[in-house]
Motif scaffolding. Sequence first.
Motif, PDB file in Angstrom:
ATOM      1  N   GLY A 152      10.679  -9.389  56.049  1.00  0.00           N
ATOM      2  CA  GLY A 152      10.765  -8.754  54.755  1.00  0.00           C
ATOM      3  C   GLY A 152      10.752  -7.009  54.490  1.00  0.00           C
ATOM      4  N   ASN A 153       9.110  -6.783  55.026  1.00  0.00           N
ATOM      5  CA  ASN A 153       9.148  -5.358  54.806  1.00  0.00           C
ATOM      6  C   ASN A 153       8.435  -4.679  56.153  1.00  0.00           C
ATOM      7  OD1 ASN A 153       6.502  -6.771  54.611  1.00  0.00           O
ATOM      8  ND2 ASN A 153       5.395  -5.720  53.160  1.00  0.00           N
ATOM      9  N   ALA A 154       8.263  -5.627  57.211  1.00  0.00           N
ATOM     10  CA  ALA A 154       7.561  -5.085  58.021  1.00  0.00           C
ATOM     11  C   ALA A 154       8.412  -6.534  59.368  1.00  0.00           C
ATOM     12  CB  ALA A 154       6.028  -4.746  58.361  1.00  0.00           C
ATOM     13  N   TRP A 155       7.957  -5.445  60.787  1.00  0.00           N
ATOM     14  CA  TRP A 155       8.294  -6.634  61.825  1.00  0.00           C
ATOM     15  C   TRP A 155       6.532  -6.649  62.305  1.00  0.00           C
ATOM     16  CZ3 TRP A 155      12.987  -6.931  63.694  1.00  0.00           C
ATOM     17  CH2 TRP A 155      13.926  -7.159  63.339  1.00  0.00           C
ATOM     18  N   TYR A 156       6.893  -8.319  62.318  1.00  0.00           N
ATOM     19  CA  TYR A 156       5.174  -9.034  63.223  1.00  0.00           C
ATOM     20  C   TYR A 156       5.794  -9.342  64.735  1.00  0.00           C
ATOM     21  CZ  TYR A 156       4.360  -9.106  58.182  1.00  0.00           C
ATOM     22  OH  TYR A 156       4.111  -8.382  56.497  1.00  0.00           O
ATOM     23  N   PRO A 157       4.780  -9.051  65.249  1.00  0.00           N
ATOM     24  CA  PRO A 157       5.105  -9.363  66.231  1.00  0.00           C
ATOM     25  C   PRO A 157       5.000 -11.027  67.314  1.00  0.00           C
ATOM     26  CG  PRO A 157       3.045  -8.309  66.099  1.00  0.00           C
ATOM     27  CD  PRO A 157       3.495  -8.575  65.479  1.00  0.00           C
ATOM     28  N   VAL A 158       5.591 -12.118  67.590  1.00  0.00           N
ATOM     29  CA  VAL A 158       4.848 -13.619  67.560  1.00  0.00           C
ATOM     30  C   VAL A 158       4.943 -13.881  69.094  1.00  0.00           C
ATOM     31  CG1 VAL A 158       5.961 -13.869  65.839  1.00  0.00           C
ATOM     32  CG2 VAL A 158       7.583 -14.122  67.352  1.00  0.00           C
ATOM     33  N   ASP A 159       4.517 -14.792  70.187  1.00  0.00           N
ATOM     34  CA  ASP A 159       5.060 -14.823  71.491  1.00  0.00           C
ATOM     35  C   ASP A 159       5.352 -16.303  71.480  1.00  0.00           C
ATOM     36  OD1 ASP A 159       4.321 -15.218  74.152  1.00  0.00           O
ATOM     37  OD2 ASP A 159       2.638 -14.856  74.317  1.00  0.00           O
ATOM     38  N   ALA A 160       6.332 -16.450  71.183  1.00  0.00           N
ATOM     39  CA  ALA A 160       7.232 -17.703  71.954  1.00  0.00           C
ATOM     40  C   ALA A 160       6.872 -18.195  72.789  1.00  0.00           C
ATOM     41  CB  ALA A 160       8.101 -17.766  71.606  1.00  0.00           C
ATOM     42  N   VAL A 161       6.102 -18.093  74.048  1.00  0.00           N
ATOM     43  CA  VAL A 161       5.898 -18.598  75.092  1.00  0.00           C
ATOM     44  C   VAL A 161       4.132 -19.475  74.790  1.00  0.00           C
ATOM     45  CG1 VAL A 161       4.570 -17.923  77.097  1.00  0.00           C
ATOM     46  CG2 VAL A 161       6.563 -16.884  76.841  1.00  0.00           C
ATOM     47  N   THR A 162       3.457 -18.386  74.139  1.00  0.00           N
ATOM     48  CA  THR A 162       1.967 -18.872  73.546  1.00  0.00           C
ATOM     49  C   THR A 162       2.116 -19.712  72.711  1.00  0.00           C
ATOM     50  OG1 THR A 162       1.370 -17.089  72.921  1.00  0.00           O
ATOM     51  CG2 THR A 162       0.261 -17.263  75.405  1.00  0.00           C
ATOM     52  N   SER A 204      -7.791 -10.289  84.808  1.00  0.00           N
ATOM     53  CA  SER A 204      -8.611  -9.475  84.561  1.00  0.00           C
ATOM     54  C   SER A 204      -7.837  -7.769  84.282  1.00  0.00           C
ATOM     55  CB  SER A 204     -10.085  -9.149  85.633  1.00  0.00           C
ATOM     56  OG  SER A 204     -10.383 -10.193  85.643  1.00  0.00           O
ATOM     57  N   CYS A 205      -6.479  -7.975  83.635  1.00  0.00           N
ATOM     58  CA  CYS A 205      -5.733  -6.626  84.270  1.00  0.00           C
ATOM     59  C   CYS A 205      -4.519  -7.150  83.048  1.00  0.00           C
ATOM     60  CB  CYS A 205      -4.903  -6.384  85.667  1.00  0.00           C
ATOM     61  SG  CYS A 205      -3.739  -7.192  85.811  1.00  0.00           S
ATOM     62  N   PHE A 206      -4.077  -5.793  82.984  1.00  0.00           N
ATOM     63  CA  PHE A 206      -2.653  -5.546  82.375  1.00  0.00           C
ATOM     64  C   PHE A 206      -1.403  -5.864  83.011  1.00  0.00           C
ATOM     65  CE2 PHE A 206      -4.760  -3.539  79.400  1.00  0.00           C
ATOM     66  CZ  PHE A 206      -4.412  -3.519  78.038  1.00  0.00           C
ATOM     67  N   LEU A 207      -0.076  -6.869  82.583  1.00  0.00           N
ATOM     68  CA  LEU A 207       0.658  -6.869  82.867  1.00  0.00           C
ATOM     69  C   LEU A 207       1.986  -6.929  82.180  1.00  0.00           C
ATOM     70  CD1 LEU A 207      -0.221 -10.608  84.860  1.00  0.00           C
ATOM     71  CD2 LEU A 207      -0.108  -8.141  86.112  1.00  0.00           C
ATOM     72  N   PRO A 208       3.072  -6.258  82.810  1.00  0.00           N
ATOM     73  CA  PRO A 208       4.474  -6.108  82.087  1.00  0.00           C
ATOM     74  C   PRO A 208       4.898  -8.010  81.560  1.00  0.00           C
ATOM     75  CG  PRO A 208       4.305  -5.936  84.218  1.00  0.00           C
ATOM     76  CD  PRO A 208       2.947  -6.179  84.118  1.00  0.00           C
ATOM     77  N   TYR A 209       5.020  -7.210  79.857  1.00  0.00           N
ATOM     78  CA  TYR A 209       5.389  -8.907  79.414  1.00  0.00           C
ATOM     79  C   TYR A 209       6.621  -8.703  78.057  1.00  0.00           C
ATOM     80  CZ  TYR A 209       4.445 -13.372  76.980  1.00  0.00           C
ATOM     81  OH  TYR A 209       3.784 -14.669  76.555  1.00  0.00           O
ATOM     82  N   VAL A 210       6.819  -9.550  77.878  1.00  0.00           N
ATOM     83  CA  VAL A 210       8.402  -9.386  76.935  1.00  0.00           C
ATOM     84  C   VAL A 210       7.663 -10.453  76.056  1.00  0.00           C
ATOM     85  CG1 VAL A 210      10.138  -9.900  76.637  1.00  0.00           C
ATOM     86  CG2 VAL A 210       9.820  -8.474  78.338  1.00  0.00           C
ATOM     87  N   TRP A 211       7.817  -9.883  74.630  1.00  0.00           N
ATOM     88  CA  TRP A 211       7.368 -11.071  73.255  1.00  0.00           C
ATOM     89  C   TRP A 211       8.947 -11.005  71.936  1.00  0.00           C
ATOM     90  CZ3 TRP A 211       4.391  -7.215  74.956  1.00  0.00           C
ATOM     91  CH2 TRP A 211       4.159  -6.125  73.921  1.00  0.00           C
ATOM     92  N   THR A 212       8.109 -11.056  71.114  1.00  0.00           N
ATOM     93  CA  THR A 212       9.775 -11.380  69.316  1.00  0.00           C
ATOM     94  C   THR A 212       9.181 -10.597  68.688  1.00  0.00           C
ATOM     95  OG1 THR A 212      10.321 -13.111  70.722  1.00  0.00           O
ATOM     96  CG2 THR A 212      11.301 -12.987  68.466  1.00  0.00           C
ATOM     97  N   GLU A 213       9.893  -9.870  68.311  1.00  0.00           N
ATOM     98  CA  GLU A 213       9.192  -9.547  66.787  1.00  0.00           C
ATOM     99  C   GLU A 213       9.984 -10.127  65.506  1.00  0.00           C
ATOM    100  OE1 GLU A 213       7.307  -4.807  67.715  1.00  0.00           O
ATOM    101  OE2 GLU A 213       9.734  -5.149  67.569  1.00  0.00           O
ATOM    102  N   VAL A 214      10.017 -10.617  64.723  1.00  0.00           N
ATOM    103  CA  VAL A 214      10.527 -10.686  63.641  1.00  0.00           C
ATOM    104  C   VAL A 214      10.455 -10.286  61.639  1.00  0.00           C
ATOM    105  CG1 VAL A 214      10.671 -12.663  61.748  1.00  0.00           C
ATOM    106  CG2 VAL A 214       9.898 -13.245  64.274  1.00  0.00           C
ATOM    107  N   TRP A 215      11.928 -10.054  61.514  1.00  0.00           N
ATOM    108  CA  TRP A 215      11.080  -9.072  59.870  1.00  0.00           C
ATOM    109  C   TRP A 215      10.872  -9.923  58.720  1.00  0.00           C
ATOM    110  CZ3 TRP A 215      11.014  -4.450  59.075  1.00  0.00           C
ATOM    111  CH2 TRP A 215      11.156  -4.136  57.583  1.00  0.00           C
TER     112      TRP A 215
END
Length: 107
Positions: free
Chosen positions: A35-45, A22-33
């Motif tokens: 063609g016209n924008a970066w899209y966030p994706v989460d390889a862990v989930t 029940s809180c925010f925690l530090p995290y790292v995820w990936t962004e994929v190009w």
Amino acid sequence: MLRSHRIPSRIAAGIVWNEGHSCFLPYVWTEVWGGNAWYPVDAVTGKMELPPLYVKMSGADLSGSAETARMFAPLMKSMDQLVISVAESDPPQKKSSLIEKLPNFAP
């Protein structure tokens, strides 16, 4: 892995809501190009579309180790002072999906 398939990608660092704690925690995820924008994706989930509970605070394209190390500085400096409050919440907006942009990306 994305780069080995010549798909532009980069790392995003920030915080994400953790339901179990029940809180925010530090995290790292990936962004994929896409063609016209970066899209966030989460390889862990395995999520290809991330909810607004992922708050990006910095990022890096992994071109150098110094840049990668520096991307965590804003996150570490702000964690003990960060206050988040939701002013309003709109219903989810339909965005163009990463899968629509990169049809061969997902199995």
